[in-house]
Design a protein around this motif. Structure first.
Motif, PDB file in Angstrom:
ATOM      1  N   GLU A   6       0.841  -1.204   0.000  1.00  0.00           N
ATOM      2  CA  GLU A   6       0.000   0.000   0.000  1.00  0.00           C
ATOM      3  C   GLU A   6       0.872   1.249   0.000  1.00  0.00           C
ATOM      4  OE1 GLU A   6      -3.568   2.119   2.655  1.00  0.00           O
ATOM      5  OE2 GLU A   6      -2.924   0.048   3.083  1.00  0.00           O
ATOM      6  N   LYS A  19      -5.069   7.662   0.768  1.00  0.00           N
ATOM      7  CA  LYS A  19      -6.081   6.640   0.516  1.00  0.00           C
ATOM      8  C   LYS A  19      -5.947   6.101  -0.904  1.00  0.00           C
ATOM      9  CE  LYS A  19      -9.539   8.433   3.743  1.00  0.00           C
ATOM     10  NZ  LYS A  19     -10.941   8.910   3.893  1.00  0.00           N
ATOM     11  N   LEU A  20      -5.852   4.784  -1.013  1.00  0.00           N
ATOM     12  CA  LEU A  20      -5.766   4.167  -2.339  1.00  0.00           C
ATOM     13  C   LEU A  20      -6.986   4.492  -3.194  1.00  0.00           C
ATOM     14  CD1 LEU A  20      -4.375   0.583  -1.540  1.00  0.00           C
ATOM     15  CD2 LEU A  20      -3.116   2.568  -2.400  1.00  0.00           C
ATOM     16  N   GLU A  21      -8.134   4.639  -2.552  1.00  0.00           N
ATOM     17  CA  GLU A  21      -9.376   4.873  -3.286  1.00  0.00           C
ATOM     18  C   GLU A  21      -9.391   6.209  -4.011  1.00  0.00           C
ATOM     19  OE1 GLU A  21      -9.942   1.788  -0.295  1.00  0.00           O
ATOM     20  OE2 GLU A  21      -9.098   3.815  -0.227  1.00  0.00           O
ATOM     21  N   ARG A  41      -6.260  -8.270  -4.207  1.00  0.00           N
ATOM     22  CA  ARG A  41      -7.067  -7.663  -3.145  1.00  0.00           C
ATOM     23  C   ARG A  41      -6.656  -6.215  -2.918  1.00  0.00           C
ATOM     24  NH1 ARG A  41      -7.991 -10.889   2.378  1.00  0.00           N
ATOM     25  NH2 ARG A  41      -9.034 -12.209   0.829  1.00  0.00           N
ATOM     26  N   LEU A  42      -5.355  -5.949  -2.947  1.00  0.00           N
ATOM     27  CA  LEU A  42      -4.864  -4.586  -2.726  1.00  0.00           C
ATOM     28  C   LEU A  42      -5.193  -3.695  -3.925  1.00  0.00           C
ATOM     29  CD1 LEU A  42      -3.247  -2.834  -0.718  1.00  0.00           C
ATOM     30  CD2 LEU A  42      -1.172  -3.478  -1.963  1.00  0.00           C
ATOM     31  N   SER A  44      -7.561  -3.980  -6.023  1.00  0.00           N
ATOM     32  CA  SER A  44      -9.001  -3.782  -6.182  1.00  0.00           C
ATOM     33  C   SER A  44      -9.507  -2.547  -5.458  1.00  0.00           C
ATOM     34  CB  SER A  44      -9.760  -5.013  -5.673  1.00  0.00           C
ATOM     35  OG  SER A  44      -9.451  -6.148  -6.448  1.00  0.00           O
ATOM     36  N   ARG A  45      -8.689  -2.002  -4.575  1.00  0.00           N
ATOM     37  CA  ARG A  45      -9.095  -0.793  -3.858  1.00  0.00           C
ATOM     38  C   ARG A  45      -8.911   0.470  -4.698  1.00  0.00           C
ATOM     39  NH1 ARG A  45      -5.867  -1.063   1.689  1.00  0.00           N
ATOM     40  NH2 ARG A  45      -6.818   1.030   1.842  1.00  0.00           N
ATOM     41  N   GLN A  47     -10.352   2.139  -6.885  1.00  0.00           N
ATOM     42  CA  GLN A  47     -11.626   2.318  -7.564  1.00  0.00           C
ATOM     43  C   GLN A  47     -11.724   3.617  -8.361  1.00  0.00           C
ATOM     44  OE1 GLN A  47     -14.430  -0.131  -7.498  1.00  0.00           O
ATOM     45  NE2 GLN A  47     -12.442  -1.108  -7.242  1.00  0.00           N
TER      46      GLN A  47
END
Length: 731
Positions: A6, A19-21, A41-42, A44-45, A47
């Protein structure tokens, strides 16, 4: 090589955030990454990620099922990509770079254009035109060939069992991959890949229909019919004016290869019987208003209708009322281009087809066919022998001379009730001049209008015209981009569908909404003023609307007047004669209309009727009736009439498969002052087609008829899944 964490993504991404989002751009190039180095999984954040650079790595494929809804640009150049199908989850992708991937072939390029429905720039080049051709024309050709393989060599087992279906699927897919050949050899891998997908989809669609519990006898539920007042399911995803090709339009599959229907019926030799038509024996029960024809139960012999002499008041010929109008005006002289048109035509049955069958079953005699129309010639002197028909979940374009189904479009879950042809402009680029092209619009119970360009075999778009089912479509014949749609929410809406460009981009704009008091069954536009007035035949009468566009921007209109007929005076508490279920212009002024509630077709003057002053309260004006044409006695509604102005003909089918024809040029010579309905010029009997094992086919109800401008062909649609084509015999 650094491990993807991350913290690393936040460092490599922008804008700077914790924030990754919120990351929109990400650069992971030149890191020596392999597939196993990308944590799904990582990732996919991400978005909000719009641009992603993965160039100069060691990726052989992309992480499967990694969904990044905002991603529009992806750089995978200088990798080792082999399996491009792993990119399928990136359906929003618009730009993709795959340069310097040694193992990516031409077939892989084709796969990408199919898997990524919004892809328009590939390796720095605009591929919109090529991609649309592959997605629609190329793939629809493959689909038609896959279906042909099934029809030639396969059928569903009875009963359907898992073990048998598994073996059938394997055999069908393998056979299709071997037999279907299309396109250059350089894309053979793509062809086999797509054929396998199409074969599995087609087989699945057949088994789903076969196993549909609604079709089982013990749980029989009537398919919603054209005249049902029940509300179809609503669609919350409404898009009225899509600018790009919809990715789901492939559901409207086009069978490109011309083929003769395998369910073509043999015709007995028949003679045409000139007759003074009388009511024969008995008629079916009458559906009440709002009741579907599928719900109508035939009466027992004791409860059936009496003969003509015993017919109730609604069957009377209202000669006295009509005579008052006719004494002051006679039928206009019909202008014909040759002496040949002064003579009645001689028609012979040529083809009977079952091209709308469920699962292409020759035992389907239940699908009701509702509308047909001839393709208009692009030049005024041209001829047309292509007719479009609709019923069930399919549309067909048929060559009347050969009886071949040239195109077929299926939309699972739809039931088509109406269609209309028009001519719109197609732009071809900056330097090339725009050309006219014929387009077909169709709609039904889902409330959606499908837009189709049959020549290029492309169903290029759709838009929602109503939350309820559509009952009728009609184009303005002088301004081909104006479309009227009537629906079961008691409205007629006027749309501007515009033209299309070479990439099938288009735009739909709503112009007017006409408020009705009942469902519209037919729409007619006066030949000389199609942009000023609209006539609509409804279940509660015939109404006229002003459709001129105003500069004040008002988009809603109430009716201008209601046109009434002499039979209305016979109404009482038990009899309502207002349903007008047939309407068509024969000349610029002469209109033919009918109601199934009595055995006549009215011919009346549009100009003289319109010139009257409507009643202030009811807005009613009496139709200036010029003649009454004797038609059949029947209780079956919605048997539409049609006209052929070029040959001065009115034609209407009945509930026994007969065609009642009226040559109005001939009718001028008759006396209209006796107050009696005029007999038809000729009644063509049901052609009695034969089918092996079933014997003679009894005459069905003729729901709709169409004629080409020169009456070389007459096409009739029945309520028993039969298209009947008649051809004129030259004397």
């Amino acid at each position: 090589m650094e491990r993807i964490t991350e913290k690393l993504l936040l460092e490599k991404g922008s804008p700077k955030t914790n924030k990754l989002e919120q990351i929109k751009t990400l650069n992971l190039s030149k890191m020596g990454l392999k597939l196993q180095d990308l944590p799904i999984r990582l990732l996919s954040r991400l978005q909000s990620l719009e641009r992603w650079d993965l160039s100069a790595n060691r990726l052989q494929e992309f992480p499967k099922n990694l969904e990044l809804p905002a991603l529009r640009y992806l750089d995978l150049s200088d990798n080792q990509m082999e399996d491009v199908t792993t990119l399928e989850s990136l359906r929003g992708l618009e730009k993709l770079k795959m340069d310097d991937n040694l193992y990516v072939t031409v077939s892989d390029n084709y796969k990408l254009m199919v898997l990524l429905p919004n892809l328009r720039v590939y390796n720095g080049k605009d591929v919109s035109t090529t991609a649309n051709h592959i997605r629609y024309v190329f793939c629809d050709n493959l689909r038609s060939r896959v279906m042909a393989v099934w029809e030639r060599s396969f059928s569903l087992p009875d009963p359907i069992m898992a073990e048998k279906m598994s073996q059938l699927e394997t055999n069908f897919v393998n056979t299709a991959r071997q037999q279907v050949k299309y396109g250059p050899s350089s894309v053979s891998d793509f062809t086999k890949w797509k054929v396998e997908i199409l074969a599995r989809q087609y087989l699945r669609s057949l088994t789903e229909l076969k196993e549909d519990p609604d079709s089982k006898e013990n749980n029989a539920v009537s398919t919603p019919q054209k005249r049902t007042r029940t509300e179809p399911g609503t669609d919350t995803n409404v898009r009225l004016t899509p600018k790009k090709l919809r990715s789901d339009l492939s559901a409207s599959s086009a069978e490109h290869s011309p083929h003769r229907s395998s369910l073509h019926l043999k015709l007995e030799t028949v003679t045409q019987i000139r007759m003074s038509p009388r009511k024969t024996n008995k008629t079916p029960a009458t559906p009440t208003r709002g009741q579907t024809r599928a719900e109508t139960v035939r009466k027992s012999p004791a409860a059936q209708q009496p003969n003509e002499e015993e017919a109730p008041a609604k069957r009377r010929n209202h000669g006295k009322a009509s005579k008052l109008q006719r004494d002051t005006y006679t039928l206009p002289i019909m202008k014909t281009s040759s002496n040949m048109q002064d003579q009645p035509v001689c028609l012979k049955p040529l083809h009977v087809l079952q091209c709308h069958s469920k699962q292409d079953s020759s035992d389907d005699f239940s699908t009701q066919l509702w509308a047909c129309a001839f393709q208009p010639p692009l030049v005024s002197s041209g001829n047309s022998r292509m007719v479009a028909t609709c019923g069930g979940d399919s549309l067909c374009v048929i060559d009347c001379e050969t009886g071949m189904v040239m195109k077929k479009y299926k939309v699972p879950g739809e039931e088509f009730f109406s269609l209309a042809w028009s001519t719109v402009l197609m732009s071809r680029g900056d330097k090339a001049a725009a050309q006219f092209c014929s387009v077909l619009a169709a709609g039904g119970k889902r409330g959606l209008v499908k837009l189709i360009h049959p020549r290029n075999n492309v169903a290029y778009g759709e838009f929602r015209a109503s939350r309820k089912a559509l009952s009728v479509l009609r184009f303005n014949h002088q301004q081909g981009n104006f479309l009227f749609t009537g629906s079961y929410d008691n409205k007629i809406v006027m749309w501007d569908i515009g033209g299309v460009d070479s990439q099938y981009n288009y735009k739909v704009v709503q112009l007017l909404v006409l408020e009705l008091s009942a469902t519209s069954l037919h729409i007619c536009l006066p030949p000389t003023s199609p942009s000023a007035h609209l006539l609509t035949a409804c279940e509660d009468g015939l109404h006229c609307y002003d459709t001129q566009l105003r500069t004040n921007g008002a988009t809603k209109r109430l009716k201008e007047m209601e046109i009434t007929f002499p039979i209305y005076k016979e109404e009482d508490e038990e009899h309502d004669y207002h349903t007008i279920d047939g309407l068509s212009f024969l000349t610029d002024d002469l209109v033919a209309s009918k109601s199934y509630t009595h055995a006549c077709i009215y011919l009346w003057s549009w100009s003289r009727t319109k010139a009257q002053r409507p009643d202030r309260k009811s807005l009613a004006v009496g139709a200036v009736v010029l003649a009454e044409l004797q038609w059949t006695n029947t209780d079956v509604p919605y048997l539409a009439l049609n006209t052929c102005p070029g040959r001065a003909y009115v034609v209407c089918g009945d509930d026994k498969g007969r065609m009642w024809t009226y040559h109005v040029t001939n009718l001028q010579k008759s006396s209209f002052h006796a107050g009696k309905p005029i007999l038809p010029t000729e009644v063509f009997e049901w052609p009695v087609p034969m089918r092996t094992g079933l014997g003679q086919m009894k005459g069905p109800s003729i729901n709709s008829v169409a004629m080409d401008p020169e009456l070389r062909y007459l096409v009739a649609l029945s309520d028993k899944n039969m298209v009947i084509i008649w051809k004129r015999e030259e004397s």
